[in-house]
Design an enzyme around this catalytic site. Structure first.
Site, short mmCIF file in Angstrom:
data_model
loop_
_atom_site.label_atom_id
_atom_site.label_comp_id
_atom_site.label_asym_id
_atom_site.label_seq_id
_atom_site.Cartn_x
_atom_site.Cartn_y
_atom_site.Cartn_z
N ASP A 295 0.82 -1.21 0.00
CA ASP A 295 0.00 0.00 0.00
C ASP A 295 0.86 1.26 0.00
O ASP A 295 0.46 2.30 -0.55
CB ASP A 295 -0.92 0.00 1.22
CG ASP A 295 -2.00 -1.06 1.11
OD1 ASP A 295 -2.24 -1.54 0.00
OD2 ASP A 295 -2.58 -1.42 2.15
N GLY A 296 2.03 1.20 0.61
CA GLY A 296 2.92 2.35 0.62
C GLY A 296 3.38 2.74 -0.78
O GLY A 296 3.53 3.93 -1.07
N ASN A 374 -4.60 8.59 2.00
CA ASN A 374 -5.06 7.92 3.22
C ASN A 374 -5.63 8.92 4.23
O ASN A 374 -6.82 8.97 4.45
CB ASN A 374 -3.92 7.12 3.85
CG ASN A 374 -3.97 5.65 3.46
OD1 ASN A 374 -4.83 5.24 2.68
ND2 ASN A 374 -3.04 4.87 3.98
#
Length: 531
Positions: A295-296, A374
């Site tokens: 996800d990073g 996010n």
């Protein structure tokens, strides 16, 4: 029940005072006679001398007062019942009259085959004709008036005692999204329509979105997780396959190009950028983005695009993988399916954040806007004091946060820091802003979910004991001194990520596999049972 006669007489013996009460023929008490009976009891009480030493007379007077109260309550109840019965009878007669009038009117309309396209009815010999003038006299010399108490119901005949045979049409209207002024380019499309008394939505944000290529993709950008040998090997293999089999132009990061050229001079065709200005123009050259990591890596790829974002195909080579539904072992089949199309995608909304300094004299001295996929976090940093944050929603005061901090999250980030702070998990396709406190010093501070069109402002008050710190997707920390503010709103450029199946299936699979959501042993079937 059959009607009955009931005659009764109640006498109270003191002098000549007597009260007679008779029931009417239909079985209902006459409230007027009950009222007279109560008056007679009151007169009897006034005429009867009550001595303080005679206990029997005191008891008798109290009994008379009780009888008077009972008679009064009975009279009031029966009067209310009779009024209610009369009202129901009136309503029934009115409804029956309306039904008969409606049936006759419909028959007349079918016989005359009238044309109803104007504003109201005009009397004529051939039947009703609509007239567009508001105050027009008729040939007979009479003038119709529109009364405020007329009820309009989907072109049904509206009956009035003074204006017979009127048919009115209900006005239709259309609702639209409006955000930040009438002339805004955002949310111009219509979402609901009104027709014949029903409001239905024309578009829903939860619909599955499909992407279909109108022309074949030509250029692919590959972004990788750093410091991973397995990712470097996979990247070189994927670049070679895309070039040889699909004849595509390949862009990589400068770091990755150095790694590929170190491995082999075959990768001279790989392109990259030199500075931030060239990187800001990538969205005009790249058709598709492929991420190799977790996800990073997806967050990093989204941060590279300050405006429109090309579709992203994320391969899972990280830890949890809430946004990486594709497996690297089958990258050939996955990329073939994506390049061929159509594919299901998830539009992940981003937040646009502005840091406004109290010392700034004009808007040109404020910091550049930052886009987050996010969340943006405002915390107390290294200070040991509670953070003190004043929160506003569209310039309306919401609350004052006293605790470790506050999280403003997108729905894609609902499974990240916001989840750890007690926020709810939200489907990424839902357009919303999550308002989640971090360890608030209050028992009643619960997280909120705000609509996408609002603007949230978080300000450090001047009486705060310490400054606050803001971080954007876990990086780029900025200090907020007393008087500084952070303004967040929904960005107009979402991040489109490709789905393995569809957005809903990928979302539930991610929380099941990544968080083991609601995982427990199944209850044994051989236990006690309800008979």
């Amino acid at each position: 029940m059959a009607p009955c006669k009931l005659n009764s007489t109640v006498s109270f013996g003191h002098g000549d005072a007597s009260v007679s009460r008779s029931e009417p023929e239909n079985g209902f008490s006459d409230s007027l006679s009950l009222f007279h009976s109560e008056n007679a009891v009151q007169e009897l009480l006034q005429q009867t001398p009550v001595q303080g030493s005679d206990d029997h007379l005191i008891e008798f007077s109290e009994a008379l007062r009780t009888v008077a109260k009972a008679l009064r309550r009975a009279a009031e109840g029966k009067a209310a019942a009779q009024a209610e019965a009369a009202e129901w009878k009136r309503r029934f007669e009115l409804e029956r009259t309306r039904s008969l009038q409606s049936e006759r009117k419909e028959r007349s309309l079918r016989e005359n085959n009238g044309d109803f396209e104007g504003g109201r009815l005009e009397k004529s010999t051939n039947g009703p004709v609509l007239c567009n003038q508001a105050n027009q006299h008729f040939e007979e010399g009479c003038l119709e008036r529109i009364c405020s108490h007329e009820v309009l119901r989907d072109a049904q005949p509206v009956l009035d005692c003074n204006i017979p045979n009127r048919i009115m049409r209900k006005a239709s209207f259309k609702l639209s999204w409006r955000c930040k002024g009438e002339n805004s380019d955002q949310h111009k499309h219509d979402i609901v329509y009104f027709e014949r008394g029903n409001i239905t939505t024309a578009e829903r944000s939860s619909k599955q979105i499909s992407l279909k290529w109108e022309s074949n993709p030509q250029t692919v950008l590959i972004l990788t997780k750093p410091n991973s040998t397995s990712v470097q090997i996979l990247c070189a293999e994927m670049v070679r396959w895309l070039r040889d089999q699909r004849k595509l132009n390949i862009y990589v990061e400068p770091r990755v190009k150095v790694e590929l050229l170190t491995e082999s001079s075959y990768f001279n065709f790989v392109q990259t950028w030199k500075d931030d200005e060239e990187m800001s123009l990538l969205h005009t050259k790249v058709d598709l983005v492929v991420t190799l990591g977790g996800d990073g890596t997806v967050l990093w790829s989204a941060s590279m695009f300050k405006g429109p974002v090309p579709p992203i195909v994320p391969f899972s080579l990280g830890s949890l993988g809430f946004m990486t539904p594709f497996h690297s072992e089958h990258y050939r089949d996955c990329l073939d399916s994506v390049l061929r199309g159509p594919i299901s995608i998830t539009l992940r909304n981003r937040l646009q954040c502005h840091v406004i300094r109290d010392a700034a004299k004009n808007e040109y001295e404020t910091d550049e806007p930052i886009l987050v996929l996010n969340e943006v976090t405002i915390d107390r940093g290294i200070s040991s004091y509670l953070t003190n944050l004043e929160c506003y929603c569209d310039d309306a005061f919401v609350t004052c946060v006293q605790g470790d901090g506050l999280i403003l999250s997108t729905t894609s980030g609902s499974t990240a820091y916001s989840l750890a702070a007690g926020g709810s998990m939200v489907h990424p396709q839902v357009p919303a802003i999550l308002f989640t406190p971090i360890c608030p010093h209050s028992l009643s501070f619960r997280p909120l979910i705000l609509p996408e069109h609002v603007t949230v402002r978080v300000q450090v008050p001047f009486n705060s004991r310490s400054p606050a710190w803001a971080s954007f997707d876990g990086k780029d920390r900025k200090q907020l001194a007393p008087g500084d503010a952070l303004v967040c709103s929904m960005a107009p450029w979402p991040v489109p990520t490709a789905c393995s199946v569809d957005s809903t299936d990928d979302f539930f699979r991610s929380i099941h596999d990544g968080l083991h959501w609601n995982l427990r042993k199944t209850q044994s079937f051989d236990g006690p049972r309800d008979l």
